[in-house]
Design a protein around this motif. Structure first.
Motif, PDB file in Angstrom:
ATOM      1  N   PRO A 238      -2.948  10.075   1.530  1.00  0.00           N
ATOM      2  CA  PRO A 238      -2.334   9.822   2.836  1.00  0.00           C
ATOM      3  C   PRO A 238      -3.080  10.489   3.987  1.00  0.00           C
ATOM      4  CG  PRO A 238      -1.074  11.451   1.626  1.00  0.00           C
ATOM      5  CD  PRO A 238      -2.122  10.941   0.682  1.00  0.00           C
TER       6      PRO A 238
ATOM      7  N   SER B 252      18.420  13.991   3.448  1.00  0.00           N
ATOM      8  CA  SER B 252      16.998  14.245   3.534  1.00  0.00           C
ATOM      9  C   SER B 252      16.506  13.754   4.890  1.00  0.00           C
ATOM     10  CB  SER B 252      16.263  13.544   2.400  1.00  0.00           C
ATOM     11  OG  SER B 252      16.167  12.166   2.661  1.00  0.00           O
TER      12      SER B 252
ATOM     13  N   GLU C 104      13.942  12.193   5.467  1.00  0.00           N
ATOM     14  CA  GLU C 104      13.459  10.825   5.360  1.00  0.00           C
ATOM     15  C   GLU C 104      14.592   9.822   5.565  1.00  0.00           C
ATOM     16  OE1 GLU C 104      11.843   9.698   1.594  1.00  0.00           O
ATOM     17  OE2 GLU C 104      10.629   8.116   2.473  1.00  0.00           O
ATOM     18  N   GLU C 105      15.741  10.114   4.968  1.00  0.00           N
ATOM     19  CA  GLU C 105      16.879   9.200   5.143  1.00  0.00           C
ATOM     20  C   GLU C 105      17.352   9.197   6.588  1.00  0.00           C
ATOM     21  OE1 GLU C 105      19.980   9.171   1.696  1.00  0.00           O
ATOM     22  OE2 GLU C 105      18.615  10.874   1.433  1.00  0.00           O
TER      23      GLU C 105
ATOM     24  N   ILE D  45      -1.226  15.906   6.417  1.00  0.00           N
ATOM     25  CA  ILE D  45      -0.592  15.795   5.099  1.00  0.00           C
ATOM     26  C   ILE D  45       0.566  16.770   4.994  1.00  0.00           C
ATOM     27  CG2 ILE D  45      -0.925  16.224   2.628  1.00  0.00           C
ATOM     28  CD1 ILE D  45      -3.779  15.098   2.954  1.00  0.00           C
TER      29      ILE D  45
ATOM     30  N   GLU E 231       0.361   7.827   7.812  1.00  0.00           N
ATOM     31  CA  GLU E 231       0.270   8.000   6.365  1.00  0.00           C
ATOM     32  C   GLU E 231      -0.796   7.085   5.774  1.00  0.00           C
ATOM     33  OE1 GLU E 231       3.809   7.172   4.108  1.00  0.00           O
ATOM     34  OE2 GLU E 231       2.805   7.576   2.210  1.00  0.00           O
ATOM     35  N   LYS E 232      -0.757   5.835   6.185  1.00  0.00           N
ATOM     36  CA  LYS E 232      -1.673   4.849   5.608  1.00  0.00           C
ATOM     37  C   LYS E 232      -3.023   4.823   6.323  1.00  0.00           C
ATOM     38  CE  LYS E 232       0.484   4.260   2.458  1.00  0.00           C
ATOM     39  NZ  LYS E 232      -0.135   4.673   1.210  1.00  0.00           N
TER      40      LYS E 232
ATOM     41  N   ASP F 294      14.916   7.153   8.362  1.00  0.00           N
ATOM     42  CA  ASP F 294      15.102   5.745   7.972  1.00  0.00           C
ATOM     43  C   ASP F 294      16.299   5.121   8.674  1.00  0.00           C
ATOM     44  OD1 ASP F 294      12.943   5.717   6.342  1.00  0.00           O
ATOM     45  OD2 ASP F 294      14.045   5.795   4.441  1.00  0.00           O
TER      46      ASP F 294
ATOM     47  N   ARG G 128       8.861  14.250   4.431  1.00  0.00           N
ATOM     48  CA  ARG G 128       9.377  13.608   3.218  1.00  0.00           C
ATOM     49  C   ARG G 128      10.273  14.529   2.397  1.00  0.00           C
ATOM     50  NH1 ARG G 128       6.054   9.059   2.343  1.00  0.00           N
ATOM     51  NH2 ARG G 128       6.517   7.922   4.226  1.00  0.00           N
ATOM     52  N   MET G 129      10.033  15.823   2.501  1.00  0.00           N
ATOM     53  CA  MET G 129      10.776  16.750   1.633  1.00  0.00           C
ATOM     54  C   MET G 129      11.891  17.481   2.365  1.00  0.00           C
ATOM     55  SD  MET G 129       9.232  16.300  -1.306  1.00  0.00           S
ATOM     56  CE  MET G 129       9.626  17.644  -2.414  1.00  0.00           C
ATOM     57  N   GLY G 130      11.909  17.412   3.701  1.00  0.00           N
ATOM     58  CA  GLY G 130      12.860  18.218   4.460  1.00  0.00           C
ATOM     59  C   GLY G 130      14.278  17.677   4.410  1.00  0.00           C
ATOM     60  N   GLU G 131      15.196  18.494   4.905  1.00  0.00           N
ATOM     61  CA  GLU G 131      16.592  18.061   4.959  1.00  0.00           C
ATOM     62  C   GLU G 131      17.172  18.371   6.324  1.00  0.00           C
ATOM     63  OE1 GLU G 131      18.922  19.694   1.803  1.00  0.00           O
ATOM     64  OE2 GLU G 131      18.141  18.235   0.364  1.00  0.00           O
TER      65      GLU G 131
ATOM     66  N   LEU H  49       3.423  15.422   6.888  1.00  0.00           N
ATOM     67  CA  LEU H  49       4.021  14.291   6.149  1.00  0.00           C
ATOM     68  C   LEU H  49       4.920  14.795   5.020  1.00  0.00           C
ATOM     69  CD1 LEU H  49       4.057  11.154   5.685  1.00  0.00           C
ATOM     70  CD2 LEU H  49       2.281  11.553   3.979  1.00  0.00           C
ATOM     71  N   LYS H  50       4.395  15.799   4.303  1.00  0.00           N
ATOM     72  CA  LYS H  50       5.179  16.343   3.192  1.00  0.00           C
ATOM     73  C   LYS H  50       6.482  16.940   3.704  1.00  0.00           C
ATOM     74  CE  LYS H  50       1.584  17.495  -0.115  1.00  0.00           C
ATOM     75  NZ  LYS H  50       0.803  18.605  -0.662  1.00  0.00           N
TER      76      LYS H  50
ATOM     77  N   ARG I 115       4.339   5.721   9.122  1.00  0.00           N
ATOM     78  CA  ARG I 115       3.603   4.849   8.209  1.00  0.00           C
ATOM     79  C   ARG I 115       2.169   4.639   8.690  1.00  0.00           C
ATOM     80  NH1 ARG I 115       8.913   2.770   8.141  1.00  0.00           N
ATOM     81  NH2 ARG I 115       9.711   2.068   6.128  1.00  0.00           N
TER      82      ARG I 115
ATOM     83  N   ARG J 126       0.826  -1.202   0.000  1.00  0.00           N
ATOM     84  CA  ARG J 126       0.000   0.000   0.000  1.00  0.00           C
ATOM     85  C   ARG J 126       0.860   1.252   0.000  1.00  0.00           C
ATOM     86  NH1 ARG J 126      -3.275   0.338   4.587  1.00  0.00           N
ATOM     87  NH2 ARG J 126      -4.384   1.954   3.486  1.00  0.00           N
TER      88      ARG J 126
ATOM     89  N   ARG K 159      10.326  11.936  -4.294  1.00  0.00           N
ATOM     90  CA  ARG K 159      11.490  12.128  -3.439  1.00  0.00           C
ATOM     91  C   ARG K 159      11.843  10.812  -2.730  1.00  0.00           C
ATOM     92  NH1 ARG K 159      14.300  16.892  -0.868  1.00  0.00           N
ATOM     93  NH2 ARG K 159      15.933  15.618   0.021  1.00  0.00           N
TER      94      ARG K 159
END
Lengths: 515, 488
Positions: free
Chosen positions: B41, B68, B70-71, B49, B437-438, B74, B56-59, B52-53, B434, A102, A131
């Protein structure tokens, strides 16, 4: 030679381990192989097949033992490699049915073989998904539009740092390793590589080539804004670089709207340095000619012809057919009242609409469009034609709450009825775009609609002339031949190319008074 | 250009996010496409949202390198998962709560879930508190105990604040015997009482004379006998037993038959060799044998030791605790320290024992959701075909149930594998990003307590944790990242 290794606290069930042992034991040069939990029974077994138990002293039943008796070192290493791979395999081995992911993140985790992510979610969500794909080291094609210029710039900067393709946003067409993405025609694989900032432009060129049996090595899309000053042609240059390097590409084709001058200079420099023959079509850039390995083409059709030549084949876009069609047009024009004097172009492909405007503008004078082209008046209301009109029905105004006309042309059909019934319409000009991703039977729908219109009005005499070109190939799911027959059965004049259709339209409008 | 060359030279495998139509076209061309069942999402909530953005987009800049957000997240989550996977819980023994549990006092009662004061406690929890006060001799009857509990003279704190966990009411008092479980990889310990069995039991809020009597027997006979047997036997590797139990049809929360059996097999010889009377030894073995959930009180502290080890990782959005006190459902997140994010405890959707129905049920209660947090329980449903009735009735339903959890976890267990999924590791490391988001909450298997004290278990089923606490945690998580973002 005997080798024993202990993997501390690694539990696997005995059936799995027996299977692994068997597999390793079957390798050449292996006398015995055993992967087992270090239980007393297994340790006894180990002794029986000739291993020294003292070497595994201290192992307990939650440890895993790998014991291999090999004839020589290389066999041992092979067997150990196999066992380790198999042990690791258990961790993320696909289940029977990995399930439907999903999220992108789950998809790339469950299916590590994914190498490209195609994004067609609503624009406001496309950027962060892209991204995320880039951070997972995947190439990306963004079909979605409505991605901000800043996001596009940032994404492309990131993609370029990582050496990844970021095709789009608003990238309609790509063909990677013979597979069409988004809207793409069925073309053979060949030696012409394309990089395109325009979707239907790329489709038109690759289809014309394919109909003459010339194949495409790769078709990299960039999205229309790539060649703007803000983006700087990042993807155009990367795609170009990849094609220069690609040993299956002999001829390079660049299709784009007119780039920002500095971007254009960079593109030309890279193309020139690439040494490969390169045919360039910048829409609206009217010069043709050559400059060492670079050739410039004025139309998409000409782009196809020149690139075929560069690839060593000459293609002839059938002139005798055109002559016959001209006669057809003249006959029909005879019956038309003088009040019918305007062109109405209803396009599903943006680049094709632009090409028509560029080709017909100088001849017809004022053409109203929704294309935002320099020197051409904008329609006050794109839903209502005025004088000579060319509309791109893929424009945002028409796709709000509706699919793109290449997927769903219901609006175009309604508009077609309207234009055909308008007493001022002399010529209706259409594009019929085929290929993967496009709707199942666009020509059939058009034919049916036209038959209804002419049925309602009684006879064919005096009706507008409908001229269309088909952007497609014989291999397309919709079948070029069948689509052509459908159009012809409804009295549509079918040209080989969009530029050819424009020529015919000009012919049909010759002599009609200006506005 | 190497990555592009690789792409052009290899077979194209596309993940298709969005129009299914494009995936169909790819398949029509004989190409492989993985369709992602994408949806808008964050349940379409604009404020979430936009968070979330930004994630996902930040650094961020970390150790001098720009990466990023996100990394960054992660990486932190991969570290958390790695810690959970490397964690190795062992039973090291049995001791007295007051001696073993850090910060335990005679006037302190530990309970399940996030913090809750007496006036907000649900029926079963109050009953268990009353029982514990009587058991400790701090009150002689219900009236006295109620008065004492309300007086403020005894303290109430979550088990989770003391490296402990408890099923249902989760009440622990100073004299109770507790399992001592140690995570060999990181050296931390967790504690849990011994499971009392079914019927009228303290954890469901029962406090009658027989309940207290049984607790006393557990303190006097069960715990010392087991403790001596364990000393003779040596420490027991819980990770291996749990791994085997999952391959024998347990999921580790609602079904513990295999785990209990394996434990008995392990310790029975040592029990037989202790110097206790034959009757006591027989009683101890019978007691364990009669209680299918005896092992639950070991999977829980096992999970607790592993998740505690994964707490406090900067940038990690992995859930380190989910717990309910019968009034509130609460979660904790690795990078957000000791904070609880709570929302009202939801009802359990389940199957009821004859004579009971949903009207009798207390809202969701207990620390046993540590199991799902740890990647077993509901997350390992596919391993437990015997109890698929809870999820729809067929083994396929159970498989779907487990598969859906991979959407909200950062990875898979390296230790706990599911035969029906080709020995794939269970989904492990719940990620609040997650989840939000989901809009998919963790799947929890659980027992259902009667809302009145002392009646006990009335059924079992599934509970959907409230999304709201994950959403609150998600916002707080972003705030913590923002501080990181703003660091020079």
């Amino acid at each position: 030679m005997k080798h024993i290794a202990i993997e501390r606290s690694t539990y696997l069930d005995s059936v799995t381990l027996m299977r692994i042992s068997k597999k390793a034991g079957e390798l050449a040069g292996i006398r015995n192989a055993m992967a087992a939990m270090a239980t007393d029974t297994n340790l006894a077994l180990l002794a029986e097949i000739g291993f020294d138990r003292s070497t595994v002293r201290g192992a307990n039943p939650s440890d895993l033992i790998i014991a291999i008796d090999a004839e020589h070192e290389s066999a041992l290493q092979t067997a150990l490699g196999l066992v380790r791979d198999e042990l690791k395999g258990g961790v993320s081995q696909p289940a029977p049915g990995r399930g439907v992911p999903r999220s992108l993140e789950r998809a790339v985790r469950d299916y590590p073989e994914i190498n490209l992510v195609l994004i067609s979610v609503p624009g406001q969500f496309a950027a962060y998904e892209a991204r995320s794909a880039l951070s997972h080291d995947k190439h990306v094609m963004i079909f979605s539009d409505n991605v901000s210029l800043e996001d596009e710039r940032d994404l492309k900067a990131l993609a370029s740092r990582r050496g990844l393709l970021l095709m789009g946003p608003d990238c309609g067409t790509a063909i990677i390793s013979g597979v069409g993405l988004g809207f793409a025609n069925s073309v053979p694989r060949g030696s012409v590589g394309m990089v395109a900032a325009s979707g239907t432009g790329a489709q038109e060129v690759s289809s014309i080539l394919a109909r003459s049996g010339i194949g495409i090595s790769q078709l990299v899309g960039t999205g229309g804004r790539d060649v703007s000053e803000a983006i700087g042609g990042t993807m155009m240059l990367m795609g170009l670089g990849a094609l220069v390097e690609d040993d299956e590409t002999d001829v390079i084709v660049i299709v784009s709207k007119l780039p920002d001058p500095e971007v254009a200079a960079k593109i030309l420099r890279v193309a020139k340095e690439g040494k490969k023959p390169c045919v360039i079509h910048f829409a609206g850039y009217s010069a043709s000619g050559t400059d060492s390995n670079l050739g410039f083409a004025r139309t998409l059709a000409e782009t196809a012809v020149q690139s075929a030549l560069a690839a060593g084949t000459s293609i002839r876009i059938s002139e005798s057919a055109a002559e016959r069609l001209r006669e057809d047009i003249r006959e029909r024009k005879c019956g038309q009242p003088h009040s019918r004097r305007f062109l109405r172009g209803l396009f599903s492909g943006g680049t094709l609409a632009q090409e028509a405007a560029f080709l017909l503008g100088p001849v017809l004078g004022k053409i109203h469009t929704n294309l935002g082209l320099p020197g051409m008046p904008m329609l006050d209301d794109p839903a209502a034609s005025a004088g000579h009109t060319i509309v791109d029905l893929g424009d945002d105004v028409f796709t709000r709450g509706r699919a793109h006309p290449m997927l769903d042309q219901s609006y175009r059909l309604t508009r077609l009825v309207k234009e055909a019934s308008d007493p001022e319409t002399a010529v209706v000009l259409l594009d019929v775009v085929l290929g993967y991703g496009c709707s199942d039977d666009p020509a059939g729908e058009i034919a049916e609609t036209l038959k209804k219109v002419s049925g309602a009005e009684g006879s064919g005499a005096g009706e507008p002339v409908v001229i269309a070109s088909i952007c497609g190939t014989h291999g397309d799911p919709q079948d070029y031949g069948r689509q052509r027959e459908a159009l012809e059965s409804a009295g549509v004049i079918v040209a080989e190319t969009n530029a050819g259709a424009c020529d015919l339209a000009r012919e049909a409008l010759a002599g009609t008074g200006d506005e | 250009m190497n990555k592009i060359r690789d792409l052009l030279k290899s077979e194209l495998v596309v993940a298709n996010l969005g129009s299914r139509h494009f995936a169909d076209s790819l398949r029509l061309q004989g190409s492989r496409a993985v369709q992602v069942d994408w949806s808008v999402p964050c349940s379409g909530k604009d404020d979430l949202i936009s968070v979330l953005k930004r994630i996902r987009m930040g650094e961020v800049t970390t150790e001098g390198a720009r990466m990023s957000l996100e990394e960054f997240v992660d990486r932190a989550n991969a570290e958390a998962l790695d810690i959970i996977n490397r964690s190795h819980p062992f039973i090291v023994g049995i001791g007295k709560a007051a001696d073993q549990i850090p910060g335990m006092r005679d006037d302190l009662i530990l309970h399940a879930g996030p913090p809750v004061e007496w006036d907000r406690m649900c029926g079963p929890m109050r009953g268990a508190v009353i029982g514990a006060l009587i058991y400790e001799g701090l009150a002689k009857d219900e009236k006295e105990a109620t008065h004492l509990a309300a007086s403020g003279a005894v303290g109430f704190e979550p088990c989770h604040h003391h490296s402990a966990v408890g099923p249902m009411a989760g009440v622990v008092s100073a004299s109770m015997p507790v399992w001592i479980v140690e995570n060999r990889a990181s050296g931390n310990r967790a504690f849990c009482t011994l499971n009392e069995g079914l019927g009228k039991v303290l954890r469901y809020g029962a406090f009658s004379r027989e309940v207290i009597k049984k607790l006393k027997w557990m303190e006097r006979v069960l715990a010392p006998t087991l403790s001596r047997a364990l000393k003779a036997h040596g420490e027991i590797d819980l990770r291996t037993i749990i791994a085997q139990a999952l391959q024998m049809g347990d999921e580790g929360h609602n079904r513990n038959k295999a785990g209990t059996s394996l434990l008995i097999r392990e310790v029975a010889p040592a029990i037989a060799e202790t110097r206790a009377s034959a009757k006591d030894k027989g009683d101890v073995l019978k007691f364990m044998h009669m209680n299918d959930h005896f092992f639950l009180n070991l999977t829980m502290p096992a999970g607790k030791t592993c998740l505690d080890a994964a707490a406090g990782i900067t940038g990690s959005s992995v859930v380190t605790a989910m717990a309910r006190n019968g009034t509130d459902f609460g979660i904790r997140v690795s990078s957000l320290g000791d904070r609880w994010f709570t929302a009202p405890a939801p009802p359990v959707k389940g199957l009821y024992f004859p004579g009971y129905d949903a009207d009798d049920a207390n809202p969701d209660i207990g620390d046993s959701t540590i199991c799902e947090t740890y990647g077993i329980g509901g997350f390992a449903m596919a391993a437990a075909p015997a109890i698929v009735e809870f999820v729809g009735g067929t083994p396929q339903d159970a498989i779907r149930f487990t598969l859906s959890m991979y959407d909200i976890t950062v990875g898979e267990s390296k230790n706990y594998r599911i035969p029906a999924l080709a020995f794939r590791g269970t989904p492990t490391g719940i990620d609040i990003v997650r989840v939000v988001e989901k809009g998919t909450v963790p799947a929890v298997n659980t027992g259902i307590a009667h809302k009145d004290p002392g009646i006990g278990q009335v059924g079992a089923g599934l509970v959907e944790p409230p999304l709201a606490c994950f959403e609150d945690a998600f916002k707080a998580f972003y705030e913590s990242l923002k501080q990181k973002e703003e660091e020079p």
